[in-house]
Design an enzyme around this catalytic site. Sequence first.
Site, short mmCIF file in Angstrom:
data_model
loop_
_atom_site.label_atom_id
_atom_site.label_comp_id
_atom_site.label_asym_id
_atom_site.label_seq_id
_atom_site.Cartn_x
_atom_site.Cartn_y
_atom_site.Cartn_z
N GLU A 1 0.84 -1.19 0.00
CA GLU A 1 0.00 0.00 0.00
C GLU A 1 0.88 1.25 0.00
OE1 GLU A 1 -3.69 2.29 0.70
OE2 GLU A 1 -2.76 0.85 -0.64
N ASP B 1 -2.49 -4.97 0.82
CA ASP B 1 -1.78 -3.88 1.50
C ASP B 1 -0.39 -4.30 1.97
OD1 ASP B 1 -3.88 -1.93 1.36
OD2 ASP B 1 -4.95 -3.10 2.87
#
Length: 252
Positions: free
Chosen positions: A80, A108
């Site tokens: 992310e 992420d």
Amino acid sequence: MEDFVRQCFNPMIVELAEKAMKEYGEDPKIETNKFAAICTHLEVCFMYSDFHFVDERGESIIVESGDPNALLKHRFEIIEGRDRTMAWTVVNSICNTTGIEKPKFLPDLYDYKENRFIEIGVTRREVHIYYLEKANKIKSEKTHIHIFSFTGEEMATKADYTLDEESRARIKTRLFTIRQEMASRGLWDSFVNPREAKRQLKKDLKLQEPCAGSPTKVSHRTSPALKTLEPMWMDSNRTAALRASFLKCPRK
């Protein structure tokens, strides 16, 4: 809200959020609630990763200060915050190296210890509702989901919370503090309710129009309460490397 975000979050987090929004043609000065949400999500991802390492035996350890041993590597790969091209390059490299199934959507984080991708969620609603939404979107048992709320609740795949209780408590405390500070400034309700946010935006735009002949006084002081919000969690040894990796374009 924009001023609050810029004072509340680490400058690197703010810069990454701005870059992410501009990549999708969004303006942080207009979509301020989204700006705040992205910064919050980014910070949770970094807090999730910081201070967690794996040793030469693949065991997870926590190092909170000083120079970590050269044999240690970060337990989590942060995906992310990277531009989409670089993020997919990192994901593909991990999949090719480990043989793990490639996710349909960008996750992420990647956990080197558990050999799994992680999807982090931060919600202003009920954690179980947001968890189900994430699960229905991802539709993969290979990606681990971990949801946090601003009220201190959390939910994770098979109740496997990955991190130790103290690390998770640090994240929950930060989220709860952000909520309290937003509420004290009258920002929380509009952050939770998008319709209220639009009304607040119109109100703010009207307030920005100075009345003729009226003196304008601007205060640049930071309140003592807001100073407690300044994040102290950033691993200083890692910040420079992350900035070089995530923010390749120099500031003008």
